[in-house]
Scaffold this motif. Structure first.
Motif, PDB file in Angstrom:
ATOM      1  N   ASN A 248       0.834  -1.213   0.000  1.00  0.00           N
ATOM      2  CA  ASN A 248       0.000   0.000   0.000  1.00  0.00           C
ATOM      3  C   ASN A 248       0.863   1.255   0.000  1.00  0.00           C
ATOM      4  O   ASN A 248       2.093   1.184   0.118  1.00  0.00           O
ATOM      5  CB  ASN A 248      -0.962   0.000   1.206  1.00  0.00           C
ATOM      6  N   GLU A 250       1.198   3.641   2.172  1.00  0.00           N
ATOM      7  CA  GLU A 250       1.891   3.959   3.425  1.00  0.00           C
ATOM      8  C   GLU A 250       3.256   3.271   3.484  1.00  0.00           C
ATOM      9  O   GLU A 250       4.254   3.878   3.888  1.00  0.00           O
ATOM     10  CB  GLU A 250       1.027   3.496   4.607  1.00  0.00           C
ATOM     11  N   GLU A 251       3.280   2.011   3.032  1.00  0.00           N
ATOM     12  CA  GLU A 251       4.555   1.274   3.022  1.00  0.00           C
ATOM     13  C   GLU A 251       5.555   1.925   2.046  1.00  0.00           C
ATOM     14  O   GLU A 251       6.756   1.979   2.319  1.00  0.00           O
ATOM     15  CB  GLU A 251       4.311  -0.189   2.624  1.00  0.00           C
ATOM     16  N   MET A 253       5.673   5.123   1.263  1.00  0.00           N
ATOM     17  CA  MET A 253       6.155   6.356   1.913  1.00  0.00           C
ATOM     18  C   MET A 253       7.221   6.018   2.954  1.00  0.00           C
ATOM     19  O   MET A 253       8.263   6.663   3.027  1.00  0.00           O
ATOM     20  CB  MET A 253       4.987   7.085   2.589  1.00  0.00           C
ATOM     21  N   ASN A 254       6.944   4.984   3.762  1.00  0.00           N
ATOM     22  CA  ASN A 254       7.877   4.616   4.832  1.00  0.00           C
ATOM     23  C   ASN A 254       9.203   4.097   4.274  1.00  0.00           C
ATOM     24  O   ASN A 254      10.258   4.303   4.863  1.00  0.00           O
ATOM     25  CB  ASN A 254       7.254   3.542   5.744  1.00  0.00           C
ATOM     26  N   LYS A 257      11.205   7.040   3.175  1.00  0.00           N
ATOM     27  CA  LYS A 257      11.516   7.840   4.370  1.00  0.00           C
ATOM     28  C   LYS A 257      12.650   7.198   5.156  1.00  0.00           C
ATOM     29  O   LYS A 257      13.534   7.881   5.682  1.00  0.00           O
ATOM     30  CB  LYS A 257      10.257   7.969   5.241  1.00  0.00           C
TER      31      LYS A 257
END
Length: 535
Positions: A248, A250-251, A253-254, A257
């Motif tokens: 997804n 969020e993964e 982005m992380n 990051k």
């Protein structure tokens, strides 16, 4: 009719004479420049014999012997290559005269041996006389004014008219990095050439200058603490490939990051160690550059590993193979690092205010690349002369004074020798006249008049009198008073190497080349074409 031996020797001598004649017209301050185009079609305009020989492709094996002797002089002394060539060429020319004195075929080899023995005796005698011709010695090699006056002669032969200015620059650079031990390394004088302005705009900097731009926003740092990395300024790359399955947003982005945070931590650790300048030997990643700007780190990229090593030596740093924070011992220090503009060229300067830095840079300005290359060669000769003076401070008079005195004394020595050797010894003495003769001819003055005047003065016991190149007529003056001095070691090795080269050429009677013989080549069809076919 010549014998096979004489024919071979004459051919070898002829090849060497032609090579020596090429550089003879380039001898001395008034020597003509040569325009050399090498195998890569690069153009050189110079009167430096070492450069001419390096770029010429000399094919004849006997002429190559002279080139090798000249290269040896370049390695041993760094100057006086033209002296070796001219002197060896004249020795061979005079040996040819001795051989042509109407000898019968059976005597050819005997005469050659006599000439060789005579030359070797005369060379030994010349090297014995040479210490008596020393006119002065360098007193203090840490005095810029004195060193500049001693470098005049070697710089003058390449850059006549600019010798005062260039000798002063070279002296400042050399004296500033002369260690207490006295072991001087010529590699510690760097040259940076930037087109524009004129020779008089050249200067000396204590430290290093690179024709580069800084990578980040910071362009000037005072009291610099320098971290040097031989690796790219980038995140660590794993040795094996890994596959990441992202399900997804969020993964995703992380994931990026995490990479950013790791880079942030690495650059922060370097900044926290106290370093404010980072020098890298590889590429600079955009993300690493962003964080370097964030933590106010000045970033310089040097592609050459040699430049990286020299910089480490200059600032006292250790090149690190990975992006780890440097310890205090691994960091380098210098007074300031700044981006400057010289002409329209951006340069990064690592500057040492104190004079006892490990490396000095001479910044050369000039209107064309060819001109600056020639100035660089003059600088190299000056720096090599300084190195020779750190080994042996003795000096002999220049301008042909030493050569005429040697010619006079060896002629007298030849007259005391019994046997056929004396003819070769006298010819060896005569060969020394070639040096003042070349100086006079290149200055447009009658050579015979100059040589007769020099002999007249030397007969009166005035050992230091040489040819005055600045006079319009054939004039002579005291070389010690005029400040025209040559290094003792330069003359010593020049005479020795030129004689060795000439004697080696004279000893050769056959040139055998390991090349495939002529004739038809075997057919390249079936391998067993010449064998009987048995069905």
């Amino acid at each position: 009719h010549y014998s096979g031996l004489e024919e071979a020797v004459y051919r070898n001598i002829q090849a060497c004479k032609e090579l020596a004649q090429t550089t003879r017209t380039a001898y001395g301050p008034n020597g003509m420049n040569k325009m050399v185009i090498n195998h890569l079609e690069k153009l050189f305009v110079t009167n430096d014999a070492a450069t001419i020989l390096r770029e010429l492709e000399v094919q004849h094996p006997a002429a190559k012997m002279l080139v090798m002797a000249s290269h040896m002089q370049e390695q041993e002394v760094g100057d006086g290559t033209n002296f070796v060539l001219v002197f060896a060429g004249v020795l061979l020319e005079l040996a040819e005269d001795l051989l042509r004195m109407g000898l019968s075929v059976s005597e050819a080899s005997c005469i050659l041996i006599t000439v060789i023995e005579g030359y070797e005796k005369a060379c030994k005698k010349a090297l014995e006389i040479l210490p008596d011709l020393v006119c002065c010695s360098a007193k203090n090699l840490r005095d810029v004014e004195e060193v500049a006056s001693l470098l005049h002669t070697s710089v003058m032969s390449k850059q006549y008219g600019n010798e005062q200015f260039l000798a002063k620059l070279i002296a400042q650079a050399c004296v500033s990095i002369l260690p207490d031990s006295g072991h001087f390394n010529v590699d510690n004088i760097r040259v940076c050439k930037i087109v524009g302005a004129g020779i008089s705009a050249s200067s000396v900097l204590h430290g290093m200058v690179f024709k580069k731009e800084t990578e980040g926003d910071v362009t000037s740092v005072k009291d610099a603490k320098i971290a040097v990395y031989s690796c790219p300024f980038d995140g660590m790359i794993t040795e094996t490939k890994g596959t990441v399955l992202i399900k997804n947003a969020e993964e995703l982005m992380n994931f990026s990051k995490g990479e950013e945070n790791l880079m942030d931590l690495q650059v922060k650790a370097i900044a926290d160690s106290g370093a404010n300048v980072v020098v890298t030997g590889g590429k600079v990643a955009d993300m690493a550059l962003h964080y370097a700007n964030k933590y106010n780190l000045m970033l310089v990229r040097l592609n050459s590993k040699w430049d990286l090593r020299r910089l480490c030596k200059t600032v006292g740093a250790t090149a690190l193979p990975r992006l780890t924070p440097p310890t205090l011992e691994e960091m380098g220090h210098c007074n300031s690092v700044y981006l400057s503009e010289v002409g329209d060229t951006q340069v990064v300067v690592f500057k040492h205010e104190k004079e006892d830095g490990a490396i000095s840079t001479i910044l050369i300005r000039g209107s064309t690349d060819n001109l600056m290359d020639d100035i660089e060669r003059a600088v190299d000769d000056g720096v090599n002369t300084f190195k020779v003076l750190t080994r042996d401070k003795r000096l002999v008079p220049g301008g042909g004074a030493t050569e005429i005195e040697l010619a006079k004394q060896i002629t007298s020595y030849g007259e005391t020798c019994p046997g056929l050797d004396q003819y070769a010894i006298k010819k060896f003495a005569e060969a020394f006249e070639a040096i003042p003769r070349a100086l006079a001819e290149n200055s447009g003055v009658k050579a015979n008049e100059v040589i007769s005047k020099l002999y007249a003065m030397h007969q009166e016991g005035k050992k230091n009198v040489g040819f005055d190149i600045e006079a319009e007529a054939a004039a002579v003056k005291d070389m010690l008073e005029a400040g025209v001095l040559d290094t003792y070691l330069g003359k010593f090795w020049g005479i020795k190497l030129a004689t060795n080269a000439a004697v080696t050429v004279l000893r050769v009677d056959q040139i055998i080349m390991a090349k495939p013989a002529g004739g038809p080549k075997p057919p390249s069809g079936k391998k067993d074409w010449d064998e009987d076919q048995n069905d």
